[in-house]
Structure formats: structure tokens, C-alpha cells
Motif scaffolding. Sequence first.
Motif, PDB file in Angstrom:
ATOM      1  N   GLU A 101      14.247   6.902  -5.505  1.00  0.00           N
ATOM      2  CA  GLU A 101      14.151   6.783  -3.979  1.00  0.00           C
ATOM      3  C   GLU A 101      14.648   5.652  -3.482  1.00  0.00           C
ATOM      4  O   GLU A 101      14.893   4.504  -4.269  1.00  0.00           O
ATOM      5  N   ASP A 102      15.285   5.766  -2.389  1.00  0.00           N
ATOM      6  CA  ASP A 102      15.910   4.333  -1.712  1.00  0.00           C
ATOM      7  C   ASP A 102      14.782   3.492  -1.427  1.00  0.00           C
ATOM      8  O   ASP A 102      15.059   2.147  -1.948  1.00  0.00           O
ATOM      9  N   SER A 103      13.772   3.801  -0.924  1.00  0.00           N
ATOM     10  CA  SER A 103      12.610   2.675  -0.927  1.00  0.00           C
ATOM     11  C   SER A 103      11.275   3.610  -1.492  1.00  0.00           C
ATOM     12  O   SER A 103      10.931   4.681  -0.846  1.00  0.00           O
ATOM     13  N   ALA A 104      10.658   3.116  -2.296  1.00  0.00           N
ATOM     14  CA  ALA A 104       9.727   3.858  -3.203  1.00  0.00           C
ATOM     15  C   ALA A 104       8.431   4.156  -2.313  1.00  0.00           C
ATOM     16  O   ALA A 104       8.067   3.176  -1.819  1.00  0.00           O
ATOM     17  N   GLU A 105       8.259   5.419  -2.063  1.00  0.00           N
ATOM     18  CA  GLU A 105       7.235   5.916  -1.255  1.00  0.00           C
ATOM     19  C   GLU A 105       6.199   6.896  -2.130  1.00  0.00           C
ATOM     20  O   GLU A 105       5.029   6.841  -1.564  1.00  0.00           O
ATOM     21  N   LEU A 106       6.592   7.722  -3.288  1.00  0.00           N
ATOM     22  CA  LEU A 106       5.976   8.389  -3.896  1.00  0.00           C
ATOM     23  C   LEU A 106       4.954   7.610  -4.594  1.00  0.00           C
ATOM     24  O   LEU A 106       5.226   6.713  -5.156  1.00  0.00           O
ATOM     25  N   ASP A 107       3.821   8.205  -4.643  1.00  0.00           N
ATOM     26  CA  ASP A 107       2.827   7.684  -5.725  1.00  0.00           C
ATOM     27  C   ASP A 107       1.946   8.770  -6.265  1.00  0.00           C
ATOM     28  O   ASP A 107       1.077   9.286  -5.791  1.00  0.00           O
ATOM     29  N   LEU A 108       2.674   9.294  -7.350  1.00  0.00           N
ATOM     30  CA  LEU A 108       2.152  10.252  -8.219  1.00  0.00           C
ATOM     31  C   LEU A 108       1.188   9.899  -9.027  1.00  0.00           C
ATOM     32  O   LEU A 108       1.278   9.135  -9.918  1.00  0.00           O
ATOM     33  N   ASN A 109      -0.132  10.509  -9.004  1.00  0.00           N
ATOM     34  CA  ASN A 109      -1.236  10.150  -9.773  1.00  0.00           C
ATOM     35  C   ASN A 109      -0.782  10.914 -11.075  1.00  0.00           C
ATOM     36  O   ASN A 109      -1.754  11.858 -11.506  1.00  0.00           O
ATOM     37  N   LYS A 110      -0.038  10.377 -11.889  1.00  0.00           N
ATOM     38  CA  LYS A 110       0.304  11.170 -13.120  1.00  0.00           C
ATOM     39  C   LYS A 110       0.455  10.083 -14.296  1.00  0.00           C
ATOM     40  O   LYS A 110       1.071   8.950 -13.913  1.00  0.00           O
ATOM     41  N   PRO A 111       0.250  10.540 -15.633  1.00  0.00           N
ATOM     42  CA  PRO A 111       0.233   9.482 -16.561  1.00  0.00           C
ATOM     43  C   PRO A 111       1.509   9.155 -17.117  1.00  0.00           C
ATOM     44  O   PRO A 111       1.883   8.129 -17.535  1.00  0.00           O
ATOM     45  N   ASN A 112       2.441  10.114 -16.813  1.00  0.00           N
ATOM     46  CA  ASN A 112       3.911   9.986 -17.480  1.00  0.00           C
ATOM     47  C   ASN A 112       5.069  10.081 -16.408  1.00  0.00           C
ATOM     48  O   ASN A 112       5.666  10.801 -16.316  1.00  0.00           O
ATOM     49  N   VAL A 113       5.124   8.954 -15.612  1.00  0.00           N
ATOM     50  CA  VAL A 113       5.738   8.843 -14.598  1.00  0.00           C
ATOM     51  C   VAL A 113       6.755   7.683 -14.410  1.00  0.00           C
ATOM     52  O   VAL A 113       6.097   6.491 -14.823  1.00  0.00           O
ATOM     53  N   ASP A 172       0.932  -1.265  -0.033  1.00  0.00           N
ATOM     54  CA  ASP A 172      -0.009   0.061  -0.084  1.00  0.00           C
ATOM     55  C   ASP A 172       0.777   1.267   0.115  1.00  0.00           C
ATOM     56  O   ASP A 172       0.270   2.252   0.112  1.00  0.00           O
ATOM     57  N   GLY A 173       2.207   0.981  -0.314  1.00  0.00           N
ATOM     58  CA  GLY A 173       3.073   2.353  -0.187  1.00  0.00           C
ATOM     59  C   GLY A 173       3.690   2.688   1.188  1.00  0.00           C
ATOM     60  O   GLY A 173       4.460   3.613   1.293  1.00  0.00           O
ATOM     61  N   SER A 174       3.340   1.981   2.398  1.00  0.00           N
ATOM     62  CA  SER A 174       3.461   2.339   3.697  1.00  0.00           C
ATOM     63  C   SER A 174       5.206   1.932   3.732  1.00  0.00           C
ATOM     64  O   SER A 174       5.706   0.993   2.847  1.00  0.00           O
ATOM     65  N   ARG A 175       5.872   2.558   4.320  1.00  0.00           N
ATOM     66  CA  ARG A 175       7.421   2.098   4.603  1.00  0.00           C
ATOM     67  C   ARG A 175       7.771   1.365   6.051  1.00  0.00           C
ATOM     68  O   ARG A 175       7.157   1.773   6.996  1.00  0.00           O
ATOM     69  N   ILE A 176       8.538   0.300   5.837  1.00  0.00           N
ATOM     70  CA  ILE A 176       8.852  -0.240   7.090  1.00  0.00           C
ATOM     71  C   ILE A 176      10.309  -0.223   7.329  1.00  0.00           C
ATOM     72  O   ILE A 176      11.072  -0.664   6.517  1.00  0.00           O
ATOM     73  N   ASN A 177      10.476  -0.229   8.563  1.00  0.00           N
ATOM     74  CA  ASN A 177      12.079  -0.341   9.102  1.00  0.00           C
ATOM     75  C   ASN A 177      12.250  -1.298   9.993  1.00  0.00           C
ATOM     76  O   ASN A 177      11.131  -1.168  11.046  1.00  0.00           O
ATOM     77  N   ALA A 178      12.876  -2.230  10.115  1.00  0.00           N
ATOM     78  CA  ALA A 178      13.169  -3.274  11.112  1.00  0.00           C
ATOM     79  C   ALA A 178      14.343  -3.618  11.432  1.00  0.00           C
ATOM     80  O   ALA A 178      15.509  -3.640  10.557  1.00  0.00           O
ATOM     81  N   VAL A 179      14.705  -3.694  12.926  1.00  0.00           N
ATOM     82  CA  VAL A 179      16.037  -4.337  13.419  1.00  0.00           C
ATOM     83  C   VAL A 179      15.765  -5.342  14.314  1.00  0.00           C
ATOM     84  O   VAL A 179      14.956  -5.387  15.170  1.00  0.00           O
ATOM     85  N   ILE A 180      16.373  -6.678  14.070  1.00  0.00           N
ATOM     86  CA  ILE A 180      16.194  -7.809  14.802  1.00  0.00           C
ATOM     87  C   ILE A 180      17.523  -8.179  15.711  1.00  0.00           C
ATOM     88  O   ILE A 180      18.682  -7.660  15.707  1.00  0.00           O
ATOM     89  N   PRO A 181      17.358  -8.885  16.569  1.00  0.00           N
ATOM     90  CA  PRO A 181      18.440  -9.569  17.233  1.00  0.00           C
ATOM     91  C   PRO A 181      19.638  -9.939  16.437  1.00  0.00           C
ATOM     92  O   PRO A 181      19.081 -10.601  15.487  1.00  0.00           O
TER      93      PRO A 181
END
Length: 417
Positions: free
Chosen positions: A232-244, A144-153
Motif C-alpha cells: 500500500e501507499d499508506s497502510a490501511e489494510l488490517d488483515l486479522n490473519k496469522p501469516n501476513v 488506529d489505521g485511519s488515513r489522513i490527507n492534508a494540504v497547508i498554505p
Amino acid sequence: MPEREWSELRNSIHQDLLGQLNLRALSKIPRKDLKLQLAKPLNEALAARSLVLVPERREQLVDELLDELTGLGPLEAIMRDPAVSDIVINGCENVFVERHGRMQKADVRFLNNEHVIRILNKIVSGAGRRIDEAQPMVDARLADGSRINAVIPPLALDGPLVSIRRFSVFGSTFSKLETLNTLSAEMSELLVRYVAARLNIVVTGGTGSGKTTLLNVLATAIPDEQRVITIEDSAELDLNKPNVARLETRPPNMEGNGRVTQRDLLRNALRMRPDRIILGEVRGDEAIDMLQAMNTGHDGSMTTVHANDAANAITRIENMVIMSGVNLSSEQLARQIGRTVNVVVHVHRYPDGVRRISSISEVSGSDAGQVDLSPVFWFEATGVNQDGRLSGSFLGSASESRFQDRMNMLRPAGQPG
């Protein structure tokens, strides 16, 4: 049944079903049909445990099992809540969510830390990433475009640490941002005119201040016929444009090879016939390439910079250009930035949880090695209401803009909202 016993029951039955069901096939079946398919194996699992559940509890168990089998487990219900803007996990028992700018503990928990890691792997594998002891940190995006960052043991000492930033909840139009008190109507109109006049814009702010959300909204004022390249490093932009054309960096593989950086993509983007380039965030030596792109026929480009205010953003850009190894004096560097960057928009998350544009500044050139900034709009707080919200107003006037002539030549294709 106590919550811990209920979680253990759900997890136990979930493990039984994993051996009987084809998860890949399940992902393609509508949820209502999956409930029918679960009936027989669930009856068998309950009978084996000599358990009988009332219809309401059985329905709850089915929904939670479906979340485990095809969704994000305990996070699924939270992700369906449009009021949630951030999700933070500090180990299996501590899940927090932000609603309307306020952080609160969520009424959900994971069975154990392994449960958290299992859900994490399901999330990041869908984004082509992985997380394990060999690579215990990950930055990825959800469907859905949300960004997640995680760190584990072993890096996270007390269990997995997860941060999910949801962008869709803030709205994608100027009018919605006005409703949220992020900016005024006059500021919206000015920003639309900036974009239409192809001014180069830098959006600045701290973590979680809404930089990417504002960048998305600014892009709505770009004419549809223009070709836009996003990097982008992690795609988050969601441009509602025809030529992207969307580009995303790639981390190195297990052998340490194959890494593709923002700077690599930016250089390639210049060969892709862009009208404008949008760089999700400048973090390093790609700053010099971005400045050169803005100054060589790709005016109207935009980016974000992590900074505490507009002046600090300029300093950060200068430092990042120096990191690239370019041999420029402070006067030359200031002159380069002064004639390339036109507008700096600073967004700030205030103590009441509201994200506001704290200032819109125009770059008026450089003098003696310093980039000159001229504020056009700013937010001035006057106090705190009984409900804990800041009171204040947006001050300034669009008539103070030094780009009036340029904006008058290119009227916006559409109006805010």
C-alpha cells in the motif's frame, strides 16, 4: 465564558504547561494519573490569571488540556466517537464530520490555523512523515489505521485542508456489511466462495465508497495457512490473519532520494513466497506487474481501482498498463486482462449516504479487443423513503456464476460473518 475566550484560555495555559512538562514522558502515563500531575501547574496557571473555575469547568479544562498535550486536540473527542466515519477540516473554524452517511458541521473549532498545523505535525510525525512549507501535502495513517490527507498554505489558500478517513467504523465482517445494507446474504456467500476458490478480484469504486473496507472483509475468507503480502501507499489494510507481511511505500527524502514505489514493492513481494498478493490500490504502471503476478502462480490476489463502474475499471487498468511502456496491441491487452482478472466488484456511495455493492461482475474473456463482463448481482433502486433513504433490492443469482465448477472444488474454510 464565550467559546472563543475559553479556547484562548486553554491555548494560553497549554503554552505555559509546554515549558514545564516532559511530553515524551507524559505519553507513557495513564490518563487518570496525568490528571493528578496537572493539578499543581494548573492551579498556578489559574492563580496567575486570577481565575477560579467551578469543578465542572475545571474538569473540562483538564480533559481538553490532556487532549492538547498527549492527543489530537479538538479532534480527540471526535476520534472517540465510533459513529464518525469521516472528518473534514476547511481552515480552523470549519470542521465537518460524517455520521451514518450524512455530513454535518462539528461543534469544535481550532484557535487558529497555526493550531491546526501543530496538531497535524503531531499526527504525521508519528507516521514518519512531515508537513511544512517545503512539503505542504501529506498522506499518512494514524495509529488506529485511519488515513489522513492534508494540504497547508501556500497551496491551501484559506487555511489547512484536512481529510481523515476512518475505516474501523464500518465493521470488518460480512454480517456487519449485510446489516449496513452494503450487500445481501447471498452475495456474501458468493464472495466468500470466490475468495476460497482463489479467483482474482478487483474491487472498484469512487472516493469514499468503501473499497478498502470491502477488501478487508474479503480477506477474512482467506485460509489462515496461506501467506499474504499486502502492498500500500499508506497502510490501511488490517488483515486479522496469522501469516501476513505488510509493505508500505516510502516518499523521497528532502534531497529527493530514497523513494520506494508500489511497483518496487510488488516486484520484491514476488521473492517473498506469497500465496496471495493484495495491492491496496492500482494507480499507475504497477498494473502490469499485478496482472503478471495474478497470472503466474499467485491466483486469489486482490486489488482496488478507482473507477465509476466495472467497465470503466477495466479501461483504467488498460490505460495504466499502457503507461508502463509495455508494447501490447489492444487485442493482446484485452486477452491478458480477460484471462487474469476473474471478478470485478463495484461499490458505490449512494445519495442517501449508504455504501452498497452496486454490481458483482465476472470476466468471461475478451473479444475483438474488448473485455467481456457478465453481471451476476446488481442493486436496483426503486425510490426514496420518507427518511431520504433509497429503497431497492439486490438482484441476480449465484447460480449464474461461470465459476461454479471451480468453486465447488474448493469449499470455503468458514462462513460469512
